[in-house]
Motif scaffolding. Structure first.
Motif, mmCIF file in Angstrom:
data_model
loop_
_atom_site.group_PDB
_atom_site.id
_atom_site.type_symbol
_atom_site.label_atom_id
_atom_site.label_comp_id
_atom_site.label_asym_id
_atom_site.label_seq_id
_atom_site.Cartn_x
_atom_site.Cartn_y
_atom_site.Cartn_z
ATOM 1 N N VAL A 1 6.591 -26.322 11.174
ATOM 2 C CA VAL A 1 7.605 -27.426 11.133
ATOM 3 C C VAL A 1 8.327 -27.593 9.727
ATOM 4 O O VAL A 1 7.638 -27.235 8.559
ATOM 5 C CB VAL A 1 6.420 -28.372 10.705
ATOM 6 C CG1 VAL A 1 7.456 -29.563 10.739
ATOM 7 C CG2 VAL A 1 5.231 -28.327 11.967
ATOM 8 N N PRO A 2 9.756 -27.740 10.096
ATOM 9 C CA PRO A 2 10.223 -27.635 8.901
ATOM 10 C C PRO A 2 10.229 -28.525 8.365
ATOM 11 O O PRO A 2 10.518 -29.767 8.659
ATOM 12 C CB PRO A 2 11.759 -27.257 9.186
ATOM 13 C CG PRO A 2 11.176 -27.629 11.334
ATOM 14 C CD PRO A 2 10.346 -27.423 11.243
ATOM 15 N N LEU A 3 10.258 -28.299 6.802
ATOM 16 C CA LEU A 3 11.113 -29.868 6.170
ATOM 17 C C LEU A 3 12.492 -29.822 5.605
ATOM 18 O O LEU A 3 12.665 -28.729 4.867
ATOM 19 C CB LEU A 3 9.895 -29.841 4.509
ATOM 20 C CG LEU A 3 8.301 -30.270 5.221
ATOM 21 C CD1 LEU A 3 7.929 -29.335 6.108
ATOM 22 C CD2 LEU A 3 7.630 -30.402 3.780
ATOM 23 N N VAL A 4 13.199 -30.295 6.219
ATOM 24 C CA VAL A 4 14.499 -30.630 6.015
ATOM 25 C C VAL A 4 14.709 -32.125 5.451
ATOM 26 O O VAL A 4 14.688 -33.049 6.120
ATOM 27 C CB VAL A 4 15.134 -30.315 6.772
ATOM 28 C CG1 VAL A 4 16.948 -30.690 7.084
ATOM 29 C CG2 VAL A 4 14.674 -28.985 8.052
ATOM 30 N N THR A 5 16.131 -32.023 4.487
ATOM 31 C CA THR A 5 16.285 -33.157 4.048
ATOM 32 C C THR A 5 17.766 -33.067 2.985
ATOM 33 O O THR A 5 17.746 -31.369 2.812
ATOM 34 C CB THR A 5 16.034 -33.615 2.941
ATOM 35 O OG1 THR A 5 15.817 -35.299 2.384
ATOM 36 C CG2 THR A 5 15.508 -32.569 1.323
ATOM 37 N N LEU B 1 7.986 -25.096 4.732
ATOM 38 C CA LEU B 1 7.744 -24.835 6.057
ATOM 39 C C LEU B 1 6.436 -25.044 6.096
ATOM 40 O O LEU B 1 5.455 -24.505 5.743
ATOM 41 C CB LEU B 1 8.342 -23.551 5.976
ATOM 42 C CG LEU B 1 8.221 -23.388 7.530
ATOM 43 C CD1 LEU B 1 8.652 -24.042 8.662
ATOM 44 C CD2 LEU B 1 8.295 -21.577 7.852
ATOM 45 N N ALA B 2 5.688 -25.659 6.704
ATOM 46 C CA ALA B 2 4.813 -26.338 7.426
ATOM 47 C C ALA B 2 4.176 -25.240 8.197
ATOM 48 O O ALA B 2 4.863 -25.011 9.265
ATOM 49 C CB ALA B 2 4.367 -27.767 7.556
ATOM 50 N N LEU B 3 3.548 -24.715 7.913
ATOM 51 C CA LEU B 3 2.379 -23.907 9.099
ATOM 52 C C LEU B 3 1.265 -24.023 9.990
ATOM 53 O O LEU B 3 0.392 -24.262 8.659
ATOM 54 C CB LEU B 3 2.103 -22.008 8.781
ATOM 55 C CG LEU B 3 3.996 -21.676 7.927
ATOM 56 C CD1 LEU B 3 3.198 -20.525 6.912
ATOM 57 C CD2 LEU B 3 5.098 -21.417 9.088
ATOM 58 N N LEU C 1 5.247 -24.093 2.228
ATOM 59 C CA LEU C 1 5.713 -22.194 2.078
ATOM 60 C C LEU C 1 6.493 -23.302 1.326
ATOM 61 O O LEU C 1 7.456 -24.253 2.498
ATOM 62 C CB LEU C 1 6.056 -21.936 3.007
ATOM 63 C CG LEU C 1 5.069 -20.848 3.131
ATOM 64 C CD1 LEU C 1 3.645 -21.219 3.440
ATOM 65 C CD2 LEU C 1 5.577 -19.435 4.340
ATOM 66 N N VAL C 2 7.078 -23.042 0.396
ATOM 67 C CA VAL C 2 8.476 -23.761 -0.210
ATOM 68 C C VAL C 2 9.235 -22.632 -0.888
ATOM 69 O O VAL C 2 8.452 -21.059 -1.812
ATOM 70 C CB VAL C 2 7.828 -25.088 -1.434
ATOM 71 C CG1 VAL C 2 7.413 -26.141 -1.293
ATOM 72 C CG2 VAL C 2 7.239 -23.992 -3.089
#
Length: 458
Positions: free
Chosen positions: A290-294, A301-303, A215-216
């Motif tokens: 799984v959050p994608l944070v930078t 957000l990966a589900l 998800l973006v």
């Protein structure tokens, strides 16, 4: 009052409590040995033929056997052979007793596996002494065997530990190489769809998932508010999961972004305020977020659906998911920078074209025509709009400032300055595409060139 259970005999080395089996067909000798051995604390069993003796050896498992050579039904020598062949009795101490004192008889008994030999008549004290010595030696042998077994087990455990560590090391090296390759592949991706496909392939493979979604942040058509929506990746994302959306600034997104680590669904279910946002995730079978944070921002957000084996995610798998998320977050952020550079370049070209047309109307028309033709061809081929725009940009850049264009083709000083600015903008843009960084969006002289260019006559 109930009586206390009878204590088991104390089998000390060569002392009281050891069980001795006496096999002798002479009742007087049997009685004598009962008295002599019993007086020293031994438990004495007896048999008068080889058949009964063998049965008692199997049933009672004595600590030592005293066998007469000549016995009814089965001789003492045969019993020694059977004892040494029986796996559980190979170390049982055996004393042979016989009226035959010849050397051949002794050699025959010892060759069969007997530990000692006594000729009749013998002294009971001598028999007791030999019994004690053999029991002590037997106990030492058993202690050594136990120690050997312990050492063997310890060596086997160490071997298994080394094997496990080797496997873990090889797995870690393999994962590092895989993540390095993944990072390189992700770093070259310019489109969100390419990042999502590459990321989800690694995500599903490493965690053994039946499906997953990335998800973006996207702008929803029905409202200007931004939402986290799934990137279209039908190869990895089931239809039900692909329809899941979350509020970009909702409680769930803020929580997982703040944690910046993989979060199991059961952890999120502890928060009542997340119940509404969790309903679609539960309905779709999501087990892990799984959050994608930078740079402190949530870029994706990966589900993950429940694992194929139905097991929970262990610490090692969560670590893998965290590493994948770090690489994916960097790649998604790069696509944002890429889009910004592309938009800057397009704005720069848009500002330059009126100036070009003012100096050379034919050049401006050719540039626009080449760009429109490239875009038309892209749409005819069924390319997505992002790819069509990339084709249009590339065609416009090459038409305006071709790489092989000779310098100094403009007759005026304004035209020469404009040419240099076009080439500078194009060089900065293509340098970014080659991974050298975005560079300046437009040199300082660019503003001056546009401002001094004569207005378009069209």
């Amino acid at each position: 009052m109930a009586q206390a259970p009878e204590a088991l005999p104390d089998r000390r080395i060569g002392g009281a409590g050891a069980t001795i089996l006496v096999v002798e067909d002479d009742p007087r000798v049997v009685e004598l040995l009962h008295i002599a051995l019993g007086a020293h604390g031994f438990r004495v069993l007896s048999a008068q033929n080889g058949y009964d003796a063998w049965r008692m050896l199997l049933d009672e498992q004595p600590d030592l056997a005293v066998l007469d050579v000549r016995l009814p039904r089965r001789s003492g020598l045969d019993l020694v052979d059977a004892i040494r062949r029986e796996p559980g009795m190979t170390s049982l101490p055996v004393i042979l007793v016989s009226a035959l004192a010849e050397t051949e008889s002794r050699v025959a008994g010892l060759a069969r596996g007997a530990d000692d030999y006594l000729a009749k008549p013998f002294s009971p004290k001598e028999l007791v002494a030999r019994v004690r010595r053999l029991l002590a030696r037997g106990e030492e042998t058993r202690a050594l065997r136990r120690r050997q077994q312990e050492l063997t087990a310890e060596v086997e455990r160490s071997r298994e530990d080394l094997k496990r560590l080797n496997q873990e090391l090889r797995k870690e090296l393999w994962l590092r190489e895989a993540f390095l390759g993944l990072s390189e592949e992700l770093s070259s991706a310019r489109r969100v769809e390419d990042v999502a496909s590459t990321f989800l392939f690694a995500f599903v493979s490493h965690l053994e998932l039946p499906g997953a979604a990335l998800l973006v942040p996207q702008v929803r058509a029905e409202t200007p508010a931004r939402a986290l929506a799934a990137v279209e990746t039908p190869a990895y994302t089931p239809a039900a999961l692909g329809r899941v959306t979350l509020e970009e600034n909702g409680e769930l997104a803020r929580l997982v972004s703040g944690l910046a680590r993989p979060v199991r669904r059961e952890e999120l279910e502890r928060f009542p305020e997340l119940a509404r946002e969790l309903r679609p995730l539960v309905a779709a079978g999501v087990a892990l977020c799984v959050p994608l944070v930078t740079r402190g921002r949530l870029v994706g957000l990966a589900l993950a659906l429940e694992k194929i084996a139905g097991q929970s995610f262990d610490a090692g798998e969560l670590e893998i998911a965290q590493s994948l998320a770090a690489a994916g977050a960097t790649a998604l952020d790069n696509t944002r920078l890429y889009r910004q550079a592309e938009e800057t370049y397009l704005r720069a070209l848009g500002a330059l074209l009126p100036a070009i047309e003012a100096l050379d109307a034919d050049a401006g028309r050719r540039a626009r025509g080449a760009a429109d033709l490239a875009a038309s061809l892209g749409r005819e081929l069924g390319l997505p709009e992002s790819s069509v725009e990339a084709l249009r940009t590339d065609a416009l850049a090459r038409a305006v400032a071709p790489a092989d264009a000779p310098s100094g083709t403009w007759t005026s000083s304004e035209g020469a300055a404009l040419e240099q600015e076009i080439l500078a903008v194009a060089e900065a843009y293509f340098s970014y595409l080659e991974g050298q960084g975005p560079g300046p969006a437009a040199p300082e002289a660019f503003t001056h060139a546009v401002s001094v260019a004569p207005p378009s006559s069209n």
